[in-house]
Design a protein around this motif. Structure first.
Motif, PDB file in Angstrom:
ATOM      1  N   ASP B  99       0.738  -1.219   0.113  1.00  0.00           N
ATOM      2  CA  ASP B  99       0.126   0.055  -0.103  1.00  0.00           C
ATOM      3  C   ASP B  99       0.843   1.279   0.077  1.00  0.00           C
ATOM      4  N   GLN B 101       3.157   1.760  -2.000  1.00  0.00           N
ATOM      5  CA  GLN B 101       3.838   2.027  -3.208  1.00  0.00           C
ATOM      6  C   GLN B 101       2.696   2.317  -4.196  1.00  0.00           C
ATOM      7  N   ILE B 102       1.489   2.191  -3.960  1.00  0.00           N
ATOM      8  CA  ILE B 102       0.660   2.429  -4.880  1.00  0.00           C
ATOM      9  C   ILE B 102      -0.125   3.620  -4.946  1.00  0.00           C
ATOM     10  N   PHE B 103      -0.327   4.162  -5.936  1.00  0.00           N
ATOM     11  CA  PHE B 103      -0.888   5.625  -5.997  1.00  0.00           C
ATOM     12  C   PHE B 103      -1.815   5.980  -7.136  1.00  0.00           C
ATOM     13  N   THR B 105      -5.388   4.608  -9.874  1.00  0.00           N
ATOM     14  CA  THR B 105      -6.443   3.852  -9.377  1.00  0.00           C
ATOM     15  C   THR B 105      -6.936   2.821 -10.454  1.00  0.00           C
ATOM     16  N   ASP B 108      -3.464  -0.950 -14.758  1.00  0.00           N
ATOM     17  CA  ASP B 108      -2.641  -0.560 -15.833  1.00  0.00           C
ATOM     18  C   ASP B 108      -1.963   0.602 -15.623  1.00  0.00           C
ATOM     19  N   THR B 109      -2.780   1.670 -15.189  1.00  0.00           N
ATOM     20  CA  THR B 109      -1.918   2.898 -15.140  1.00  0.00           C
ATOM     21  C   THR B 109      -0.963   2.744 -14.004  1.00  0.00           C
ATOM     22  N   GLU B 110      -0.981   2.166 -13.246  1.00  0.00           N
ATOM     23  CA  GLU B 110      -0.020   1.884 -12.043  1.00  0.00           C
ATOM     24  C   GLU B 110       1.308   1.491 -12.812  1.00  0.00           C
ATOM     25  N   ALA B 112       1.943   1.667 -15.936  1.00  0.00           N
ATOM     26  CA  ALA B 112       2.621   2.621 -16.781  1.00  0.00           C
ATOM     27  C   ALA B 112       3.223   3.935 -16.170  1.00  0.00           C
ATOM     28  N   PHE B 113       3.108   4.077 -14.758  1.00  0.00           N
ATOM     29  CA  PHE B 113       3.359   5.343 -14.112  1.00  0.00           C
ATOM     30  C   PHE B 113       4.911   5.508 -14.453  1.00  0.00           C
ATOM     31  N   ASN B 143      -8.229  -3.337 -15.194  1.00  0.00           N
ATOM     32  CA  ASN B 143      -8.799  -2.011 -14.939  1.00  0.00           C
ATOM     33  C   ASN B 143      -9.295  -2.394 -13.382  1.00  0.00           C
ATOM     34  N   ASN B 145      -9.453  -1.244  -9.305  1.00  0.00           N
ATOM     35  CA  ASN B 145      -8.833  -0.390  -8.746  1.00  0.00           C
ATOM     36  C   ASN B 145      -7.900  -1.396  -7.536  1.00  0.00           C
ATOM     37  N   ALA B 147      -6.688  -0.678  -4.856  1.00  0.00           N
ATOM     38  CA  ALA B 147      -7.013  -0.672  -3.406  1.00  0.00           C
ATOM     39  C   ALA B 147      -8.036  -1.707  -3.176  1.00  0.00           C
ATOM     40  N   THR B 148      -8.685  -2.330  -3.952  1.00  0.00           N
ATOM     41  CA  THR B 148      -9.619  -3.623  -4.008  1.00  0.00           C
ATOM     42  C   THR B 148      -9.048  -4.798  -3.970  1.00  0.00           C
ATOM     43  N   LEU B 158       3.007  -4.878  -8.254  1.00  0.00           N
ATOM     44  CA  LEU B 158       4.026  -4.151  -7.893  1.00  0.00           C
ATOM     45  C   LEU B 158       5.295  -4.444  -8.615  1.00  0.00           C
TER      46      LEU B 158
END
Lengths: 254, 480
Positions: B99, B101-103, B105, B108-110, B112-113, B143, B145, B147-148, B158
């Motif tokens: 938690d 390291q994840i920012f 939502t 896939d975006t995580e 690509a960050f 896709n 989130n 957090a879930t 990660l």
């Protein structure tokens, strides 16, 4: 489980261009602050609720109203005594409690407040955070400012999850864990908030470390993974709808 | 093979606070890492594994006060000459708590960050994101989130982020603890076959390290001891002393306790569904825990272990079926969350222990002593992760509940410390439910094991425990 402000769906609003939705959102906020007649405000509000039901379903569309209900009750109680003009509607022991102007102003405040809340709720429920950030960037907001907003928005649902976890954890430590009594529930809020605060403060350096390790601070120009998807037909329908709505409002107002 | 990382005479000490003195944590670390090497650094909690990782990443002393000396070079260049953001393609890490390291939502975006930060084109970025999702077998989560996700799924995400960024050195902090054995072995074997340079930090000597070709070092008293330079007997005895492995000679660690036929938890035809996740449906046909029993609930990541534990503790509302817990749920159950910080919120150890209870001084001192806690005035927030976990258990120990639910409680603890917790909590006719995917752990402590998969109990076993569990976990990972 609250996973995000965004609720997945396939409605017109879900498909609509987020840039357009942002413009419409701002327009609606402005319209609600105009001195509109109650009927015009009611039409706009009903339209919003119908749109919400179409996009999110009845229960979810009415959820923001439930959330602000305590504030609305305060408005209903506190607003009428400040307006004495118009016809007297209610007198208790020689004191005027409610006049026609008081009723009008209370209704206006309720519709304005509820309308704006529902608009934002519908916007964030039908727009993913990444689309929202892309919209902000499209409106020329600097990347770092957009990132701060993303992180803040990302952390709102996370904080809700953390808050609920901490609340559960605390409830298991409490000898008397009645969920029924309001005051007992209220007593548990403070230690829960302290834990959430400690948790959040502790996450600041780690979050900064994680951001640096993912390249925040690099001088290289960032590229974008997600792009705003535009659907021409949806765009045209939305624009037409907004124009029609504005025409109706102007007609009613004038 | 080429030298890629060199650590020489590295020393580090955290600053002290009133009532909490930190000794010299790292006291002359020497380590040379060559390209393609897979190094496992074992050490009981609080021996400085995470600190060493952060020094290699140039995060310490940048983010933490303290006294650092010695040299850490990446390809001949001191790492402190780099800003952490300049290390993306050089050194990447997965932290112990995902938690942190994840920012974003969506998954896939995580992934690509970091690629966006590197200015990589969209076509290449999409290719790398898809490839990473595929390698880690989490395509179906693209896709979702983050957090879930479950703890193990977050770690896989990660790892996918690192895979996409493709750093020269991978630093992995306790990643195995929350992954089911099948997935863990597959991931590690993949890293080895791709000849990646990996330093993996762990609080336990896991079976998986015997199955792969790796160099093992033990972090003890601030120094690194190379396993291959020790004779086998000394190595085993050191690992047992440090709580890194279980002593096979010690058959049972449970104190003797009478198992009653009185059921504490009874579940029949229980249904549960997450409000926002239609993909996961829990249905438990039959489940029971008797007084005095230690029962394990084992399953893969995302199989519904924690959900069932929370239902028993009354933290989630069932949809239908029978779920009865003797007494009132809240007064009968103690649920030790994976994250101890959820349950710790007061300014000192003493206040934490005595919250809601009328304790005598001697009881507080006795508990502090039993759970190896620092003195009573120390703020829990300044204590290490392992110590906070012991404090969390101590709090419930004093509350004397009928059933203790330990949700992945071994994560971040040495086996010795976990043994201690079980021994302390398991008395006075109490029952324990261990939620874990650590096969040995389940076999070591439990009278019975329930296997859960996709929200359903697929097996209940009390004989040939290890073989049954092994077969279950090593089959291809299925996710709900």
């Amino acid at each position: 489980m609250i996973s995000s402000t965004f609720i997945q769906g396939n409605s017109i609003l879900h498909k609509a261009d987020p840039r357009l939705k942002a413009i419409i959102l701002l327009s609606i906020v402005v319209i609600f602050f105009l001195p509109l007649s109650i009927s015009a405000m009611l039409i706009l509000f009903t339209g919003l609720i119908l749109l919400g039901i179409n996009s999110l379903g009845l229960l979810k569309a009415l959820q923001p109203v439930k959330m602000i209900l305590p504030i609305l009750i305060f408005v209903i109680i506190l607003t009428p005594p400040f307006f004495k003009g118009g016809e007297t509607i209610l007198i208790i022991k020689n004191t005027t409690i409610l006049t026609s102007e008081g009723l009008f102003q209370t209704l206006r405040l309720i519709l304005r407040f509820t309308g704006i809340t529902v608009s934002f709720y519908i916007f964030f429920s039908t727009t993913s955070i990444s689309s929202f950030v892309l919209t902000l960037e499209w409106f020329k907001l600097p990347y770092k400012a957009a990132l701060i907003i993303t992180i803040a928005l990302r952390y709102i649902p996370s904080m809700i999850i953390i808050y609920n976890n901490i609340k559960d954890a605390h409830s298991l430590r409490s000898a008397d864990n009645s969920k029924k009594y309001f005051w007992k529930k209220l007593n548990t809020v403070f230690p829960t908030l302290v834990s959430v605060l400690i948790h959040s403060i502790k996450s600041i350096p780690t979050l900064s470390m994680a951001l640096e390790l993912r390249g925040i601070g690099c001088s290289t120009k960032r590229t974008q993974f997600n792009l705003i998807k535009s659907n021409k037909m949806i765009l045209q329908i939305t624009v037409s709808g907004v124009i029609l709505l504005l025409i109706i409002l102007v007609a009613l107002y004038t | 093979m080429q030298e890629i990382l060199k650590i020489e005479n590295l020393k580090y000490q955290y600053p002290s606070y009133p009532g909490l003195d930190f000794p010299q944590l790292l006291n002359g670390i020497d380590l040379t890492v060559n390209t393609g090497e897979f190094i496992v650094i074992l050490g009981k909690p609080e021996t400085g594994k995470t600190t060493l990782l952060k020094i290699i990443l140039s995060l310490i002393p940048r983010y933490t006060n303290g006294t650092l000396s010695g040299q850490v070079d990446y390809r001949g260049m001191p790492v402190d000459k780099y800003n952490p953001y300049e290390l993306i393609e050089k050194i990447g890490a997965v932290f112990q708590d995902p938690d942190e390291q994840i920012f974003t939502t969506s998954c896939d975006t995580e992934i690509a960050f970091a690629l966006e930060s590197l200015g990589i084109g969209r076509k290449e970025m999409t290719h790398r994101v898809n490839q990473s999702l595929e390698v880690l077998k989490i395509n179906h989560l693209w896709n979702r989130n983050p957090a879930t996700l479950s703890g193990g799924e977050k770690k896989k995400l990660l790892l996918a982020c690192l895979y996409a960024a493709n750093p020269q050195i991978w630093l992995l902090d306790e990643i195995i603890d929350e992954l089911d054995p099948g997935s863990a072995l597959e991931i590690v074997q993949n890293l080895i076959s791709e000849k990646r340079t990996v330093i993996l930090f762990s609080s336990k000597m896991l079976d998986i390290f015997n199955d792969i070709s790796c160099k093992i070092s033990i972090l003890k008293d601030g120094k690194l001891l190379e396993a291959n330079k020790m004779n086998h007997k000394d190595l085993i005895s050191l690992m047992i002393r440090e709580g890194l492995i279980i002593d096979n000679k010690q058959k049972s660690v449970r104190p003797e306790q009478k198992i009653d036929s009185e059921p504490i938890v009874v579940i029949e035809k229980l249904k549960y569904r997450y409000p926002d996740n239609n993909l996961f449906n829990m249905y438990i046909d039959n489940f029971q825990i008797n007084r005095g029993e230690i029962v394990s609930l084992a399953g893969k990541n995302g199989s519904g272990k924690s959900t069932l534990g929370k239902l028993i503790a009354g933290l989630k509302e069932k949809e239908s079926g029978v779920l009865s817990v003797k007494g009132k749920n809240y007064l009968s159950c103690a649920y030790l969350f994976q994250n101890p910080d959820y349950q710790i919120f007061l300014p000192t150890v003493e206040e934490e222990l005595s919250f809601g209870l009328k304790l005598k001084d001697i009881e507080i001192e006795d508990t502090i002593d039993k759970f190896k806690l620092p003195n009573r005035n120390v703020p829990p927030s300044l204590m290490s992760y392992g110590t906070r976990k012991r404090l969390q258990a101590a709090v419930y120990y004093l509350m004397d509940r009928d059933i203790y639910i330990l949700d992945e409680a071994d994560a971040g603890l040495s086996l010795k410390d976990f043994d201690m917790l079980i021994n302390l909590l398991y008395n006075n006719n109490r029952s324990i439910l261990i939620i874990s995917h650590n096969l040995k752990l389940c076999a070591r402590y439990s009278n019975r094991v329930y296997l859960i998969d996709s929200g359903k109990i697929v097996k209940e076993t009390d004989t040939d425990l290890h073989n049954t569990l092994d077969t279950h976990f090593m089959t291809e990972s299925r996710n709900p």
